[in-house]
Design a protein around this motif. Sequence first.
Motif, short mmCIF file in Angstrom:
data_model
loop_
_atom_site.label_atom_id
_atom_site.label_comp_id
_atom_site.label_asym_id
_atom_site.label_seq_id
_atom_site.Cartn_x
_atom_site.Cartn_y
_atom_site.Cartn_z
N UNK B 3 -36.14 22.94 50.56
CA UNK B 3 -35.21 23.51 49.58
C UNK B 3 -34.00 22.59 49.38
N UNK B 4 -33.30 22.84 48.28
CA UNK B 4 -32.08 22.05 47.98
C UNK B 4 -30.82 22.78 48.41
N UNK B 5 -29.80 21.99 48.75
CA UNK B 5 -28.41 22.47 48.74
C UNK B 5 -27.68 21.59 47.75
N UNK B 6 -27.12 22.23 46.72
CA UNK B 6 -26.40 21.46 45.70
C UNK B 6 -24.92 21.34 46.05
N UNK B 7 -24.36 20.17 45.77
CA UNK B 7 -22.92 19.97 45.88
C UNK B 7 -22.37 19.80 44.46
N UNK B 8 -21.65 20.83 43.98
CA UNK B 8 -21.16 20.83 42.61
C UNK B 8 -19.64 20.74 42.65
N UNK B 9 -19.10 19.73 42.02
CA UNK B 9 -17.65 19.59 42.08
C UNK B 9 -17.15 18.38 41.31
N UNK B 10 -15.93 17.96 41.64
CA UNK B 10 -15.27 16.86 40.95
C UNK B 10 -15.40 15.57 41.75
N UNK B 11 -14.40 14.71 41.69
CA UNK B 11 -14.52 13.40 42.35
C UNK B 11 -14.65 13.52 43.86
N UNK B 12 -14.06 14.57 44.44
CA UNK B 12 -14.14 14.69 45.90
C UNK B 12 -15.59 15.02 46.31
N UNK B 13 -16.33 15.55 45.39
CA UNK B 13 -17.77 15.72 45.60
C UNK B 13 -18.52 14.43 45.22
N UNK B 14 -18.18 13.88 44.05
CA UNK B 14 -18.90 12.67 43.59
C UNK B 14 -18.83 11.55 44.63
N UNK B 15 -17.69 11.44 45.31
CA UNK B 15 -17.49 10.36 46.28
C UNK B 15 -18.00 10.71 47.68
N UNK B 16 -18.66 11.84 47.80
CA UNK B 16 -18.95 12.36 49.14
C UNK B 16 -20.11 11.66 49.85
N UNK B 17 -20.72 10.66 49.20
CA UNK B 17 -21.75 9.87 49.89
C UNK B 17 -21.24 8.48 50.26
N UNK B 18 -19.93 8.26 50.10
CA UNK B 18 -19.33 7.02 50.60
C UNK B 18 -19.32 7.03 52.13
N UNK B 19 -18.84 5.95 52.74
CA UNK B 19 -18.84 5.83 54.21
C UNK B 19 -18.12 7.02 54.84
N UNK B 40 -21.57 15.79 41.64
CA UNK B 40 -20.13 15.64 41.53
C UNK B 40 -19.79 14.87 40.26
N UNK B 41 -18.72 15.28 39.58
CA UNK B 41 -18.32 14.69 38.31
C UNK B 41 -16.81 14.43 38.33
N UNK B 42 -16.46 13.17 38.55
CA UNK B 42 -15.05 12.78 38.67
C UNK B 42 -14.22 13.27 37.49
N UNK B 43 -13.09 13.84 37.79
CA UNK B 43 -12.14 14.24 36.76
C UNK B 43 -12.41 15.61 36.16
N UNK B 44 -13.56 16.20 36.46
CA UNK B 44 -13.93 17.45 35.81
C UNK B 44 -13.12 18.63 36.36
N UNK B 45 -12.85 19.57 35.47
CA UNK B 45 -12.23 20.83 35.85
C UNK B 45 -13.26 21.96 35.64
N UNK B 46 -12.87 23.19 35.90
CA UNK B 46 -13.83 24.29 35.78
C UNK B 46 -14.24 24.54 34.32
#
Lengths: 239, 239
Positions: B3-19, B40-46
């Motif tokens: 199964x999947x777990x989705x991470x939906x969010x802004x830049x703090x999500x988009x960058x979450x696979x960095x070191x 994750x989508x940098x800059x996005x709001x709700x």
Amino acid sequence: MRPNIYLFGDSITEESFGDGGWGASLSHHFCRTVDVVLRGYSGYNTRWALKVAERIFPPVESGGAPPLAVTVFFGANDACLPDRYSAFQHVPLREYKQNLHSIISFFKKRWPEIVILLITPPPIDEDARLRHPYIENPSGLPERTNEAAGAYAQACISVAKECGCPVVDLWIKMQECPDWKQAYLSDGLHLTQAGNRIVFEEVVKELKEKGISVENLPVDLPHIANIDPQDPLKAFQDC
Amino acid sequence: MRPNIYLFGDSITEESFGDGGWGASLSHHFCRTVDVVLRGYSGYNTRWALKVAERIFPPVESGGAPPLAVTVFFGANDACLPDRYSAFQHVPLREYKQNLHSIISFFKKRWPEIVILLITPPPIDEDARLRHPYIENPSGLPERTNEAAGAYAQACISVAKECGCPVVDLWIKMQECPDWKQAYLSDGLHLTQAGNRIVFEEVVKELKEKGISVENLPVDLPHIANIDPQDPLKAFQDC
């Protein structure tokens, strides 16, 4: 829908989302363009990989888009010596080649356009293997040798050439650094962060040569730089 | 199928696979049990998130298994002040709450059993924001304040309570450490490795309370420890 890149392999793949791991780095590198999907199975050899490939890779993808690429990174376990404590993971060299051919055929049949990127096993630091055995090893002999890993790496390269697939020669690449044992291997077999970095860079390079790069792939949803501050919702009219 | 777990969010999500990123750490933590899928989508709001949710989350999953959970991590951009240079990302507090409600309704309608884990925006170090502006900022005033972020965090917690969803109060959690500005924030807004670690640990804890843990999930394919060295292929008979 974003296409997938699958990472298929053994523990060096399974561990690739740890800190500084090559899988996580790929995921970060390709974010907003590709989903990097982890299919690493610690301890597996090509014989076992073949048994489970059908189940791991379902023919229908979510959204219908075929995967762009798959990394096939086996050999470190196949190359376990047949007369040492990890013998049950050993696969003879000849069968290893046949199995790689079969794995490639499986992917080509499943997804004719997929890029199949082979990665050779890494070099082995035998002294470190004696310091880090999986189980008690009173023999005083390592379960893997660098010479055997090299033979499997060479076989992997041969198969890649026979099938027209790109290949990362990790066994050679790592040994280009005089300090490879300390720099790239954490226990004589698995990778340090610097070792992971090499795999990441080589995979990105090989994929790019096949046209798979961040520059060439569509970005999932409007980038913040392309959203008009005067009329932000305009960017989402077609979503 | 995992199964999947989705991470939906802004830049703090988009960058979450960095070191050291919290997304990569989750992926590593759940390896062989769950696919952690980065959305994750940098800059996005709700407001923008709502516009694209339908497209991001297709109703049919590969293999048919519904996702186990989704993290919803917005607010840092909604909380941009309406009279500063990032005003185009601002969403009024009242609408932020409505949008979170709508996002939760969307997921509950799509997948009634999914665990929806809200995460509040992190605290803001205003001095650091002045040192790290996105664009030239001659005003001398930060585009975000910690007070505003706190109001959005509080709103996020209210919505979670109203909807019966678990929530990570990152705004409070981080400020429990006296050195939070240096320890957890790299530019007054985004997270350091230690900041990422907190998100990872809190998400694992909240998911576990909802029954989603490595101990409770089936392992994808036989674990090496369960493969009989005397007869390895027996483990693959049902694959």
